[in-house]
Design a protein around this motif. Structure first.
Motif, PDB file in Angstrom:
ATOM      1  N   ILE A  31      42.924  72.147  55.496  1.00 11.06           N
ATOM      2  CA  ILE A  31      43.075  71.985  54.046  1.00 11.06           C
ATOM      3  C   ILE A  31      44.468  71.456  53.707  1.00 11.06           C
ATOM      4  CG2 ILE A  31      43.057  73.179  51.819  1.00 11.06           C
ATOM      5  CD1 ILE A  31      40.300  72.899  53.096  1.00 11.06           C
ATOM      6  N   SER A  32      45.493  71.989  54.351  1.00 10.76           N
ATOM      7  CA  SER A  32      46.849  71.520  54.067  1.00 10.76           C
ATOM      8  C   SER A  32      47.050  70.082  54.554  1.00 10.76           C
ATOM      9  CB  SER A  32      47.891  72.450  54.672  1.00 10.76           C
ATOM     10  OG  SER A  32      47.731  72.543  56.066  1.00 10.76           O
ATOM     11  N   THR A  33      46.394  69.702  55.627  1.00  5.83           N
ATOM     12  CA  THR A  33      46.483  68.328  56.106  1.00  5.83           C
ATOM     13  C   THR A  33      45.806  67.370  55.128  1.00  5.83           C
ATOM     14  OG1 THR A  33      46.482  69.104  58.388  1.00  5.83           O
ATOM     15  CG2 THR A  33      45.982  66.785  58.033  1.00  5.83           C
ATOM     16  N   ILE A  34      44.646  67.736  54.620  1.00  6.72           N
ATOM     17  CA  ILE A  34      43.948  66.902  53.636  1.00  6.72           C
ATOM     18  C   ILE A  34      44.781  66.793  52.362  1.00  6.72           C
ATOM     19  CG2 ILE A  34      41.907  66.769  52.153  1.00  6.72           C
ATOM     20  CD1 ILE A  34      40.330  68.006  54.495  1.00  6.72           C
ATOM     21  N   ALA A  35      45.375  67.900  51.939  1.00  2.83           N
ATOM     22  CA  ALA A  35      46.239  67.875  50.762  1.00  2.83           C
ATOM     23  C   ALA A  35      47.442  66.962  50.993  1.00  2.83           C
ATOM     24  CB  ALA A  35      46.703  69.286  50.424  1.00  2.83           C
ATOM     25  N   ALA A  36      48.017  67.005  52.175  1.00  4.73           N
ATOM     26  CA  ALA A  36      49.162  66.149  52.491  1.00  4.73           C
ATOM     27  C   ALA A  36      48.767  64.673  52.473  1.00  4.73           C
ATOM     28  CB  ALA A  36      49.738  66.525  53.851  1.00  4.73           C
ATOM     29  N   ILE A  37      47.583  64.355  52.965  1.00  2.00           N
ATOM     30  CA  ILE A  37      47.122  62.966  52.955  1.00  2.00           C
ATOM     31  C   ILE A  37      46.960  62.470  51.517  1.00  2.00           C
ATOM     32  CG2 ILE A  37      45.149  61.473  53.500  1.00  2.00           C
ATOM     33  CD1 ILE A  37      44.836  63.166  56.084  1.00  2.00           C
ATOM     34  N   ILE A  38      46.385  63.287  50.664  1.00  2.00           N
ATOM     35  CA  ILE A  38      46.198  62.900  49.263  1.00  2.00           C
ATOM     36  C   ILE A  38      47.547  62.755  48.566  1.00  2.00           C
ATOM     37  CG2 ILE A  38      45.287  63.689  47.038  1.00  2.00           C
ATOM     38  CD1 ILE A  38      42.959  64.947  48.671  1.00  2.00           C
ATOM     39  N   ILE A  39      48.438  63.696  48.791  1.00  3.17           N
ATOM     40  CA  ILE A  39      49.764  63.637  48.172  1.00  3.17           C
ATOM     41  C   ILE A  39      50.527  62.411  48.655  1.00  3.17           C
ATOM     42  CG2 ILE A  39      52.010  64.794  48.056  1.00  3.17           C
ATOM     43  CD1 ILE A  39      50.403  67.457  48.159  1.00  3.17           C
ATOM     44  N   SER A  40      50.449  62.111  49.950  1.00  5.95           N
ATOM     45  CA  SER A  40      51.176  60.950  50.478  1.00  5.95           C
ATOM     46  C   SER A  40      50.596  59.647  49.936  1.00  5.95           C
ATOM     47  CB  SER A  40      51.167  60.951  52.000  1.00  5.95           C
ATOM     48  OG  SER A  40      49.889  60.622  52.494  1.00  5.95           O
ATOM     49  N   ALA A  41      49.279  59.595  49.711  1.00  2.54           N
ATOM     50  CA  ALA A  41      48.685  58.395  49.115  1.00  2.54           C
ATOM     51  C   ALA A  41      49.223  58.174  47.707  1.00  2.54           C
ATOM     52  CB  ALA A  41      47.166  58.514  49.099  1.00  2.54           C
ATOM     53  N   LEU A  42      49.340  59.256  46.943  1.00  5.38           N
ATOM     54  CA  LEU A  42      49.888  59.139  45.588  1.00  5.38           C
ATOM     55  C   LEU A  42      51.361  58.738  45.605  1.00  5.38           C
ATOM     56  CD1 LEU A  42      48.207  62.267  43.984  1.00  5.38           C
ATOM     57  CD2 LEU A  42      47.619  59.868  43.617  1.00  5.38           C
ATOM     58  N   ILE A  43      52.132  59.340  46.492  1.00  6.20           N
ATOM     59  CA  ILE A  43      53.549  58.989  46.599  1.00  6.20           C
ATOM     60  C   ILE A  43      53.706  57.534  47.016  1.00  6.20           C
ATOM     61  CG2 ILE A  43      55.660  59.420  47.928  1.00  6.20           C
ATOM     62  CD1 ILE A  43      54.833  62.379  47.994  1.00  6.20           C
ATOM     63  N   SER A  44      52.916  57.093  47.971  1.00  2.00           N
ATOM     64  CA  SER A  44      52.990  55.699  48.422  1.00  2.00           C
ATOM     65  C   SER A  44      52.629  54.742  47.298  1.00  2.00           C
ATOM     66  CB  SER A  44      52.051  55.470  49.608  1.00  2.00           C
ATOM     67  OG  SER A  44      52.453  56.219  50.709  1.00  2.00           O
ATOM     68  N   TYR A  45      51.607  55.088  46.541  1.00  2.00           N
ATOM     69  CA  TYR A  45      51.181  54.227  45.440  1.00  2.00           C
ATOM     70  C   TYR A  45      52.284  54.109  44.387  1.00  2.00           C
ATOM     71  CZ  TYR A  45      48.514  52.460  41.481  1.00  2.00           C
ATOM     72  OH  TYR A  45      48.086  51.723  40.418  1.00  2.00           O
ATOM     73  N   LEU A  46      52.971  55.194  44.116  1.00  2.75           N
ATOM     74  CA  LEU A  46      53.991  55.191  43.077  1.00  2.75           C
ATOM     75  C   LEU A  46      55.320  54.600  43.527  1.00  2.75           C
ATOM     76  CD1 LEU A  46      53.323  58.694  41.502  1.00  2.75           C
ATOM     77  CD2 LEU A  46      52.712  56.458  40.563  1.00  2.75           C
ATOM     78  N   THR A  47      55.679  54.763  44.779  1.00  2.00           N
ATOM     79  CA  THR A  47      57.029  54.393  45.206  1.00  2.00           C
ATOM     80  C   THR A  47      57.110  53.125  46.052  1.00  2.00           C
ATOM     81  OG1 THR A  47      56.896  55.796  47.172  1.00  2.00           O
ATOM     82  CG2 THR A  47      57.802  56.786  45.164  1.00  2.00           C
ATOM     83  N   LEU A  48      56.032  52.726  46.678  1.00  8.10           N
ATOM     84  CA  LEU A  48      56.107  51.594  47.614  1.00  8.10           C
ATOM     85  C   LEU A  48      55.569  50.289  47.036  1.00  8.10           C
ATOM     86  CD1 LEU A  48      55.045  53.363  50.924  1.00  8.10           C
ATOM     87  CD2 LEU A  48      57.337  52.934  50.057  1.00  8.10           C
ATOM     88  N   ARG A  49      55.558  50.158  45.709  1.00 10.89           N
ATOM     89  CA  ARG A  49      55.019  48.950  45.089  1.00 10.89           C
ATOM     90  C   ARG A  49      55.745  47.670  45.538  1.00 10.89           C
ATOM     91  NH1 ARG A  49      52.168  47.789  39.875  1.00 10.89           N
ATOM     92  NH2 ARG A  49      52.359  45.540  39.721  1.00 10.89           N
TER      93      ARG A  49
END
Length: 93
Positions: A31-49
């Motif tokens: 569960i924590s790994t899945i949460a980390a994947i979702i969080i990292s996708a959001l962070i990447s979308y917001l910061t790596l434009r």
């Protein structure tokens, strides 16, 4: 291609950093790994434009160079009597 590799490495770094932080807070687990994947996708979308835009531009340029080298696009042949042939004849009327 270099821009694409930089974007890929940045996404992997964000993913690994997020996994480390989430595991440190919640402990390792599915569960924590899945949460980390979702969080990292959001962070990447917001910061790596900027990296994403340059990677997209370089991939488009690479594709255009590849098309220019290959010359004309090969025409697709349609067998006489096929459904596509019948459709083409109907549209030509």
């Amino acid at each position: 291609m270099r821009d694409y590799l930089m974007y890929l490495l940045a996404r992997l770094a964000v993913l690994m950093g997020t996994i480390v932080v989430v595991w440190w807070i919640a402990g390792p687990g599915l569960i924590s790994t899945i949460a980390a994947i979702i969080i990292s996708a959001l962070i990447s979308y917001l910061t790596l434009r900027p990296l994403r835009d340059s990677a997209t531009g370089s991939l488009i340029a690479w594709q255009e160079r590849r098309r220019a080298r290959s010359g004309k696009v090969k025409a697709r042949t349609v067998k006489k009597g096929s459904d596509e042939d019948l459709e083409d004849r109907e549209l030509d009327r």
